[in-house]
Design a protein around this motif. Structure first.
Motif, PDB file in Angstrom:
ATOM      1  N   VAL A  71      10.494 -11.817 -18.358  1.00  0.00           N
ATOM      2  CA  VAL A  71       9.236 -11.177 -17.970  1.00  0.00           C
ATOM      3  C   VAL A  71       8.646 -10.417 -19.158  1.00  0.00           C
ATOM      4  N   ALA A  72       9.505  -9.689 -19.875  1.00  0.00           N
ATOM      5  CA  ALA A  72       9.043  -8.942 -21.057  1.00  0.00           C
ATOM      6  C   ALA A  72       8.533  -9.893 -22.129  1.00  0.00           C
ATOM      7  N   ALA A  73       9.195 -11.041 -22.288  1.00  0.00           N
ATOM      8  CA  ALA A  73       8.788 -12.012 -23.311  1.00  0.00           C
ATOM      9  C   ALA A  73       7.410 -12.586 -23.006  1.00  0.00           C
ATOM     10  N   THR A  74       7.199 -13.010 -21.755  1.00  0.00           N
ATOM     11  CA  THR A  74       5.900 -13.592 -21.399  1.00  0.00           C
ATOM     12  C   THR A  74       4.780 -12.564 -21.524  1.00  0.00           C
ATOM     13  N   SER A  75       5.064 -11.319 -21.132  1.00  0.00           N
ATOM     14  CA  SER A  75       4.059 -10.263 -21.267  1.00  0.00           C
ATOM     15  C   SER A  75       3.748  -9.988 -22.735  1.00  0.00           C
ATOM     16  N   SER A  76       4.797 -10.019 -23.572  1.00  0.00           N
ATOM     17  CA  SER A  76       4.585  -9.780 -25.006  1.00  0.00           C
ATOM     18  C   SER A  76       3.750 -10.885 -25.624  1.00  0.00           C
ATOM     19  N   SER A  85       1.019  -0.787 -12.586  1.00  0.00           N
ATOM     20  CA  SER A  85       1.997   0.295 -12.627  1.00  0.00           C
ATOM     21  C   SER A  85       3.145   0.064 -11.644  1.00  0.00           C
ATOM     22  N   GLU A  86       2.848  -0.491 -10.471  1.00  0.00           N
ATOM     23  CA  GLU A  86       3.916  -0.782  -9.512  1.00  0.00           C
ATOM     24  C   GLU A  86       4.844  -1.868 -10.050  1.00  0.00           C
ATOM     25  N   GLY A  87       4.266  -2.853 -10.740  1.00  0.00           N
ATOM     26  CA  GLY A  87       5.085  -3.883 -11.367  1.00  0.00           C
ATOM     27  C   GLY A  87       5.978  -3.304 -12.448  1.00  0.00           C
ATOM     28  N   CYS A  88       5.471  -2.284 -13.152  1.00  0.00           N
ATOM     29  CA  CYS A  88       6.272  -1.622 -14.188  1.00  0.00           C
ATOM     30  C   CYS A  88       7.472  -0.916 -13.563  1.00  0.00           C
ATOM     31  N   GLN A  89       7.251  -0.244 -12.427  1.00  0.00           N
ATOM     32  CA  GLN A  89       8.355   0.434 -11.756  1.00  0.00           C
ATOM     33  C   GLN A  89       9.402  -0.569 -11.258  1.00  0.00           C
ATOM     34  N   ALA A  90       8.924  -1.707 -10.724  1.00  0.00           N
ATOM     35  CA  ALA A  90       9.847  -2.744 -10.250  1.00  0.00           C
ATOM     36  C   ALA A  90      10.625  -3.359 -11.410  1.00  0.00           C
ATOM     37  N   GLY A  92      11.274  -1.920 -14.327  1.00  0.00           N
ATOM     38  CA  GLY A  92      12.228  -0.928 -14.825  1.00  0.00           C
ATOM     39  C   GLY A  92      13.437  -0.821 -13.923  1.00  0.00           C
ATOM     40  N   PHE A  93      13.211  -0.820 -12.605  1.00  0.00           N
ATOM     41  CA  PHE A  93      14.325  -0.731 -11.647  1.00  0.00           C
ATOM     42  C   PHE A  93      15.227  -1.943 -11.749  1.00  0.00           C
ATOM     43  N   GLN A  94      14.641  -3.148 -11.762  1.00  0.00           N
ATOM     44  CA  GLN A  94      15.449  -4.369 -11.827  1.00  0.00           C
ATOM     45  C   GLN A  94      16.251  -4.433 -13.124  1.00  0.00           C
ATOM     46  N   GLY A  95      15.632  -4.049 -14.225  1.00  0.00           N
ATOM     47  CA  GLY A  95      16.333  -4.060 -15.503  1.00  0.00           C
ATOM     48  C   GLY A  95      17.458  -3.049 -15.549  1.00  0.00           C
ATOM     49  N   PHE A  96      17.223  -1.876 -14.941  1.00  0.00           N
ATOM     50  CA  PHE A  96      18.245  -0.820 -14.951  1.00  0.00           C
ATOM     51  C   PHE A  96      19.425  -1.195 -14.059  1.00  0.00           C
ATOM     52  N   VAL A  97      19.139  -1.769 -12.886  1.00  0.00           N
ATOM     53  CA  VAL A  97      20.214  -2.205 -11.986  1.00  0.00           C
ATOM     54  C   VAL A  97      21.116  -3.212 -12.681  1.00  0.00           C
ATOM     55  N   THR A  98      20.519  -4.239 -13.266  1.00  0.00           N
ATOM     56  CA  THR A  98      21.313  -5.308 -13.867  1.00  0.00           C
ATOM     57  C   THR A  98      22.028  -4.834 -15.134  1.00  0.00           C
ATOM     58  N   ALA A  99      21.410  -3.925 -15.884  1.00  0.00           N
ATOM     59  CA  ALA A  99      22.072  -3.391 -17.080  1.00  0.00           C
ATOM     60  C   ALA A  99      23.313  -2.587 -16.699  1.00  0.00           C
ATOM     61  N   LEU A 100      23.177  -1.694 -15.711  1.00  0.00           N
ATOM     62  CA  LEU A 100      24.321  -0.896 -15.266  1.00  0.00           C
ATOM     63  C   LEU A 100      25.394  -1.780 -14.640  1.00  0.00           C
ATOM     64  N   ALA A 101      24.976  -2.785 -13.865  1.00  0.00           N
ATOM     65  CA  ALA A 101      25.948  -3.695 -13.256  1.00  0.00           C
ATOM     66  C   ALA A 101      26.689  -4.496 -14.315  1.00  0.00           C
ATOM     67  N   SER A 102      26.002  -4.862 -15.390  1.00  0.00           N
ATOM     68  CA  SER A 102      26.641  -5.595 -16.484  1.00  0.00           C
ATOM     69  C   SER A 102      27.696  -4.732 -17.170  1.00  0.00           C
ATOM     70  N   ILE A 103      27.350  -3.490 -17.467  1.00  0.00           N
ATOM     71  CA  ILE A 103      28.289  -2.574 -18.116  1.00  0.00           C
ATOM     72  C   ILE A 103      29.509  -2.322 -17.238  1.00  0.00           C
ATOM     73  N   GLY A 159       4.452  -1.801 -24.804  1.00  0.00           N
ATOM     74  CA  GLY A 159       3.562  -1.784 -23.648  1.00  0.00           C
ATOM     75  C   GLY A 159       3.642  -3.014 -22.778  1.00  0.00           C
ATOM     76  N   THR A 160       4.648  -3.869 -23.004  1.00  0.00           N
ATOM     77  CA  THR A 160       4.743  -5.121 -22.248  1.00  0.00           C
ATOM     78  C   THR A 160       6.068  -5.240 -21.506  1.00  0.00           C
ATOM     79  N   CYS A 161       6.813  -4.157 -21.391  1.00  0.00           N
ATOM     80  CA  CYS A 161       8.042  -4.114 -20.598  1.00  0.00           C
ATOM     81  C   CYS A 161       8.306  -2.646 -20.272  1.00  0.00           C
ATOM     82  N   CYS A 162       9.173  -2.409 -19.293  1.00  0.00           N
ATOM     83  CA  CYS A 162       9.367  -1.051 -18.798  1.00  0.00           C
ATOM     84  C   CYS A 162      10.838  -0.668 -18.783  1.00  0.00           C
TER      85      CYS A 162
END
Length: 291
Positions: A71-76, A85-90, A92-103, A159-162
Protein backbone atom coordinates in the motif's frame (compact mmCIF):
# COMPACT_ATOMS: atom_id res chain seq x y z
CA UNK A 1 0.79 14.64 3.32
CA UNK A 2 1.70 15.49 -0.24
CA UNK A 3 -1.03 17.09 -2.31
CA UNK A 4 -2.04 15.48 -5.60
CA UNK A 5 0.57 16.27 -8.24
CA UNK A 6 3.06 17.81 -5.81
CA UNK A 7 6.18 16.35 -4.25
CA UNK A 8 6.53 15.80 -0.46
CA UNK A 9 8.68 18.37 1.32
CA UNK A 10 12.35 17.39 1.31
CA UNK A 11 12.05 14.89 -1.55
CA UNK A 12 12.82 15.12 -5.24
CA UNK A 13 11.14 13.27 -8.11
CA UNK A 14 13.79 10.55 -8.32
CA UNK A 15 13.88 10.11 -4.54
CA UNK A 16 10.12 9.54 -4.33
CA UNK A 17 10.37 7.08 -7.22
CA UNK A 18 13.29 5.30 -5.52
CA UNK A 19 11.43 4.93 -2.21
CA UNK A 20 8.34 3.64 -3.99
CA UNK A 21 10.38 1.15 -6.00
CA UNK A 22 12.27 -0.14 -2.95
CA UNK A 23 9.00 -0.57 -1.03
CA UNK A 24 7.46 -2.39 -4.00
CA UNK A 25 10.38 -4.82 -4.28
CA UNK A 26 10.32 -5.46 -0.51
CA UNK A 27 6.55 -5.99 -0.55
CA UNK A 28 6.53 -8.41 -3.49
CA UNK A 29 9.50 -10.41 -2.16
CA UNK A 30 7.99 -10.71 1.31
CA UNK A 31 4.53 -11.58 -0.01
CA UNK A 32 5.84 -14.22 -2.41
CA UNK A 33 8.05 -16.04 0.10
CA UNK A 34 5.61 -15.92 3.00
CA UNK A 35 2.65 -16.91 0.82
CA UNK A 36 4.61 -20.00 -0.20
CA UNK A 37 5.25 -20.77 3.47
CA UNK A 38 1.54 -20.49 4.29
CA UNK A 39 0.58 -22.56 1.23
CA UNK A 40 3.09 -25.29 2.08
CA UNK A 41 1.67 -25.51 5.62
CA UNK A 42 -1.86 -25.89 4.25
CA UNK A 43 -0.96 -28.46 1.58
CA UNK A 44 1.71 -30.55 3.36
CA UNK A 45 0.39 -32.70 6.24
CA UNK A 46 3.90 -33.27 7.63
CA UNK A 47 4.17 -29.56 8.41
CA UNK A 48 1.04 -29.43 10.55
CA UNK A 49 2.84 -29.61 13.86
CA UNK A 50 2.75 -27.31 16.90
CA UNK A 51 6.25 -25.97 16.19
CA UNK A 52 5.40 -25.14 12.59
CA UNK A 53 2.21 -23.43 13.76
CA UNK A 54 4.45 -20.77 15.31
CA UNK A 55 6.26 -20.37 11.98
CA UNK A 56 2.87 -20.11 10.25
CA UNK A 57 1.90 -17.31 12.64
CA UNK A 58 5.11 -15.48 11.76
CA UNK A 59 4.47 -15.96 8.02
CA UNK A 60 0.95 -14.55 8.37
CA UNK A 61 2.28 -11.54 10.29
CA UNK A 62 5.02 -10.93 7.74
CA UNK A 63 2.54 -11.27 4.87
CA UNK A 64 0.47 -8.56 6.53
CA UNK A 65 3.57 -6.40 6.92
CA UNK A 66 4.32 -6.90 3.22
CA UNK A 67 0.76 -5.90 2.30
CA UNK A 68 1.26 -2.76 4.37
CA UNK A 69 4.43 -2.06 2.38
CA UNK A 70 2.57 -2.67 -0.88
CA UNK A 71 0.00 0.00 0.00
CA UNK A 72 2.84 2.38 0.89
CA UNK A 73 4.63 1.53 -2.38
CA UNK A 74 1.62 2.23 -4.60
CA UNK A 75 0.91 5.48 -2.76
CA UNK A 76 4.55 6.53 -3.12
CA UNK A 77 4.50 5.83 -6.84
CA UNK A 78 1.27 7.87 -7.07
CA UNK A 79 3.07 10.59 -5.07
CA UNK A 80 0.05 11.02 -2.77
CA UNK A 81 -2.00 9.24 -0.10
CA UNK A 82 -5.39 8.52 -1.74
CA UNK A 83 -7.20 6.97 1.24
CA UNK A 84 -7.81 9.98 3.50
CA UNK A 85 -7.25 10.37 7.24
CA UNK A 86 -9.35 7.33 8.17
CA UNK A 87 -7.34 5.25 5.71
CA UNK A 88 -4.17 6.52 7.39
CA UNK A 89 -5.41 5.35 10.78
CA UNK A 90 -6.33 1.93 9.34
CA UNK A 91 -2.96 1.64 7.58
CA UNK A 92 -1.10 2.59 10.77
CA UNK A 93 -3.11 0.11 12.86
CA UNK A 94 -2.67 -2.76 10.39
CA UNK A 95 1.05 -2.11 10.08
CA UNK A 96 1.51 -1.89 13.85
CA UNK A 97 -0.45 -5.10 14.51
CA UNK A 98 1.56 -7.11 12.00
CA UNK A 99 4.89 -5.60 13.07
CA UNK A 100 4.30 -6.45 16.75
CA UNK A 101 3.00 -9.91 15.82
CA UNK A 102 6.12 -10.51 13.73
CA UNK A 103 8.44 -9.53 16.58
CA UNK A 104 6.57 -11.56 19.20
CA UNK A 105 6.17 -14.58 16.89
CA UNK A 106 9.95 -14.64 16.46
CA UNK A 107 10.31 -14.74 20.24
CA UNK A 108 7.70 -17.51 20.46
CA UNK A 109 9.61 -19.58 17.88
CA UNK A 110 12.82 -19.08 19.86
CA UNK A 111 11.14 -20.31 23.04
CA UNK A 112 9.57 -23.23 21.16
CA UNK A 113 12.95 -24.28 19.79
CA UNK A 114 14.48 -24.04 23.25
CA UNK A 115 11.69 -26.24 24.58
CA UNK A 116 12.26 -28.79 21.79
CA UNK A 117 16.06 -28.96 21.91
CA UNK A 118 16.71 -28.48 25.63
CA UNK A 119 13.83 -30.34 27.27
CA UNK A 120 13.67 -33.09 24.64
CA UNK A 121 9.86 -32.97 24.68
CA UNK A 122 7.60 -31.98 21.84
CA UNK A 123 5.69 -28.73 21.98
CA UNK A 124 2.04 -29.50 22.76
CA UNK A 125 -0.74 -28.27 20.49
CA UNK A 126 -2.51 -26.43 23.31
CA UNK A 127 0.70 -24.57 24.17
CA UNK A 128 1.34 -23.58 20.56
CA UNK A 129 -2.27 -22.45 20.05
CA UNK A 130 -2.11 -20.43 23.28
CA UNK A 131 1.14 -18.74 22.18
CA UNK A 132 -0.30 -17.80 18.78
CA UNK A 133 -3.52 -16.54 20.35
CA UNK A 134 -1.60 -14.50 22.93
CA UNK A 135 0.76 -13.00 20.32
CA UNK A 136 -2.08 -11.75 18.12
CA UNK A 137 -4.33 -10.62 20.97
CA UNK A 138 -1.47 -8.70 22.58
CA UNK A 139 -0.44 -7.15 19.25
CA UNK A 140 -4.01 -6.04 18.49
CA UNK A 141 -4.32 -4.58 22.01
CA UNK A 142 -1.18 -2.44 21.74
CA UNK A 143 -1.96 -1.39 18.17
CA UNK A 144 -5.49 -0.30 19.17
CA UNK A 145 -4.30 2.02 21.94
CA UNK A 146 -3.27 4.87 19.57
CA UNK A 147 -6.78 4.73 18.09
CA UNK A 148 -8.14 5.22 21.61
CA UNK A 149 -5.92 8.20 22.43
CA UNK A 150 -2.74 6.75 23.94
CA UNK A 151 -0.33 7.53 21.13
CA UNK A 152 -1.42 8.54 17.63
CA UNK A 153 -1.00 7.39 14.03
CA UNK A 154 0.12 9.91 11.42
CA UNK A 155 1.90 10.13 8.07
CA UNK A 156 5.52 9.19 7.53
CA UNK A 157 7.77 12.03 6.21
CA UNK A 158 7.02 10.97 2.62
CA UNK A 159 3.31 11.44 3.29
CA UNK A 160 2.35 8.20 1.54
CA UNK A 161 2.26 5.75 4.47
CA UNK A 162 1.33 5.93 8.14
CA UNK A 163 2.92 4.91 11.42
CA UNK A 164 3.08 5.91 15.08
CA UNK A 165 3.35 9.69 15.24
CA UNK A 166 6.60 10.85 16.83
CA UNK A 167 6.48 14.50 15.74
CA UNK A 168 5.14 15.87 19.04
CA UNK A 169 7.28 13.92 21.51
CA UNK A 170 4.92 14.86 24.34
CA UNK A 171 4.14 12.97 27.55
CA UNK A 172 1.38 10.99 25.84
CA UNK A 173 3.77 9.73 23.15
CA UNK A 174 6.65 9.11 25.56
CA UNK A 175 4.63 7.11 28.07
CA UNK A 176 3.09 4.95 25.34
CA UNK A 177 6.37 4.39 23.52
CA UNK A 178 8.40 3.36 26.57
CA UNK A 179 5.72 0.99 27.86
CA UNK A 180 5.03 -0.53 24.45
CA UNK A 181 8.74 -0.91 23.62
CA UNK A 182 9.43 -2.75 26.88
CA UNK A 183 6.75 -5.39 26.33
CA UNK A 184 6.98 -5.66 22.53
CA UNK A 185 10.67 -5.18 21.72
CA UNK A 186 12.94 -5.50 24.77
CA UNK A 187 11.10 -8.48 26.28
CA UNK A 188 10.86 -10.44 22.98
CA UNK A 189 14.52 -9.65 22.29
CA UNK A 190 15.50 -10.91 25.75
CA UNK A 191 13.50 -14.12 25.23
CA UNK A 192 15.09 -14.65 21.82
CA UNK A 193 18.64 -14.05 23.03
CA UNK A 194 18.23 -16.18 26.17
CA UNK A 195 16.59 -19.09 24.34
CA UNK A 196 19.23 -19.37 21.65
CA UNK A 197 22.07 -18.79 24.12
CA UNK A 198 20.86 -21.68 26.30
CA UNK A 199 20.53 -23.86 23.19
CA UNK A 200 24.12 -23.07 22.20
CA UNK A 201 25.42 -23.82 25.68
CA UNK A 202 23.69 -27.20 25.81
CA UNK A 203 23.97 -28.42 22.22
CA UNK A 204 26.49 -26.18 20.47
CA UNK A 205 29.36 -28.68 20.70
CA UNK A 206 27.31 -31.80 19.93
CA UNK A 207 26.45 -30.91 16.34
CA UNK A 208 22.76 -31.61 17.02
CA UNK A 209 21.75 -27.95 16.75
CA UNK A 210 20.20 -27.51 13.29
CA UNK A 211 18.97 -23.92 13.52
CA UNK A 212 20.61 -20.53 13.10
CA UNK A 213 21.00 -19.19 16.63
CA UNK A 214 22.29 -15.71 15.77
CA UNK A 215 20.20 -14.44 12.82
CA UNK A 216 16.84 -14.03 14.67
CA UNK A 217 18.25 -11.67 17.32
CA UNK A 218 20.32 -9.81 14.72
CA UNK A 219 17.20 -9.36 12.60
CA UNK A 220 15.32 -7.86 15.54
CA UNK A 221 18.17 -5.51 16.38
CA UNK A 222 19.19 -4.42 12.88
CA UNK A 223 15.74 -4.18 11.31
CA UNK A 224 13.75 -2.70 14.18
CA UNK A 225 16.67 -0.91 15.87
CA UNK A 226 16.54 2.16 13.54
CA UNK A 227 12.86 2.70 14.37
CA UNK A 228 13.62 2.28 18.08
CA UNK A 229 16.43 4.84 17.92
CA UNK A 230 14.26 7.34 16.03
CA UNK A 231 11.42 6.99 18.52
CA UNK A 232 13.75 7.22 21.51
CA UNK A 233 15.31 10.36 20.05
CA UNK A 234 11.80 11.82 19.70
CA UNK A 235 11.28 11.45 23.46
CA UNK A 236 14.17 13.82 24.24
CA UNK A 237 14.39 16.10 21.20
CA UNK A 238 12.51 17.32 18.14
CA UNK A 239 12.67 14.42 15.67
CA UNK A 240 11.31 16.60 12.87
CA UNK A 241 14.64 18.45 12.86
CA UNK A 242 16.14 15.32 11.27
CA UNK A 243 16.14 15.23 7.47
CA UNK A 244 12.92 13.71 6.05
CA UNK A 245 15.01 11.38 3.90
CA UNK A 246 16.86 10.09 6.95
CA UNK A 247 13.59 9.60 8.83
CA UNK A 248 12.34 7.35 6.01
CA UNK A 249 15.29 4.95 6.42
CA UNK A 250 13.82 3.06 9.42
CA UNK A 251 10.63 2.33 7.47
CA UNK A 252 12.59 0.96 4.51
CA UNK A 253 14.84 -1.15 6.73
CA UNK A 254 11.91 -2.57 8.72
CA UNK A 255 10.14 -3.69 5.54
CA UNK A 256 13.00 -6.14 4.85
CA UNK A 257 11.93 -8.23 7.86
CA UNK A 258 9.39 -10.43 6.00
CA UNK A 259 11.97 -11.50 3.42
CA UNK A 260 14.71 -12.16 5.99
CA UNK A 261 12.34 -14.15 8.21
CA UNK A 262 11.11 -16.23 5.27
CA UNK A 263 14.68 -17.08 4.28
CA UNK A 264 15.65 -17.94 7.86
CA UNK A 265 12.59 -19.82 9.13
CA UNK A 266 11.14 -21.30 5.93
CA UNK A 267 13.93 -21.75 3.40
CA UNK A 268 16.37 -22.44 6.26
CA UNK A 269 14.25 -25.35 7.52
CA UNK A 270 14.71 -28.60 5.62
CA UNK A 271 11.12 -29.74 6.20
CA UNK A 272 9.57 -26.39 5.28
CA UNK A 273 11.91 -26.09 2.32
CA UNK A 274 10.73 -29.51 1.14
CA UNK A 275 7.09 -28.49 1.64
CA UNK A 276 7.58 -25.32 -0.39
CA UNK A 277 9.26 -27.32 -3.15
CA UNK A 278 6.31 -29.74 -3.21
CA UNK A 279 3.94 -26.80 -3.64
CA UNK A 280 6.00 -25.51 -6.55
CA UNK A 281 6.25 -28.93 -8.22
CA UNK A 282 3.06 -30.86 -7.28
CA UNK A 283 3.36 -33.37 -10.09
CA UNK A 284 6.78 -34.47 -8.90
CA UNK A 285 5.64 -34.77 -5.28
CA UNK A 286 2.67 -36.97 -6.36
CA UNK A 287 5.02 -39.29 -8.25
CA UNK A 288 7.31 -39.46 -5.20
CA UNK A 289 4.42 -40.43 -2.92
CA UNK A 290 3.24 -43.07 -5.42
CA UNK A 291 6.70 -44.64 -5.44
Amino acid sequence: MAESGSLPAGFGELEVLAVGTVLLVEALAGLSLNSLTILSFCKTPELRTPSHLLVLSLAVADSGLSLNALVAATSSLLRRWPYGSEGCQAHGFQGFVTALASICSSAAIAWGRYHHYCTRSRLAWNTAVFLVFFVWLSSAFWAALPLLGWGHYDYEPLGTCCTLDYSKGDRNFTSFLLTMAFFNLLLPLLITLTSYRLMEQKLGKTGQLQVNTTLPARTLLLCWGPYALLYLYATVADATSISPKLRMVPALVAKTVPTINAVNYALGSEMLHRGIWQCLSPQKSERDRAQ
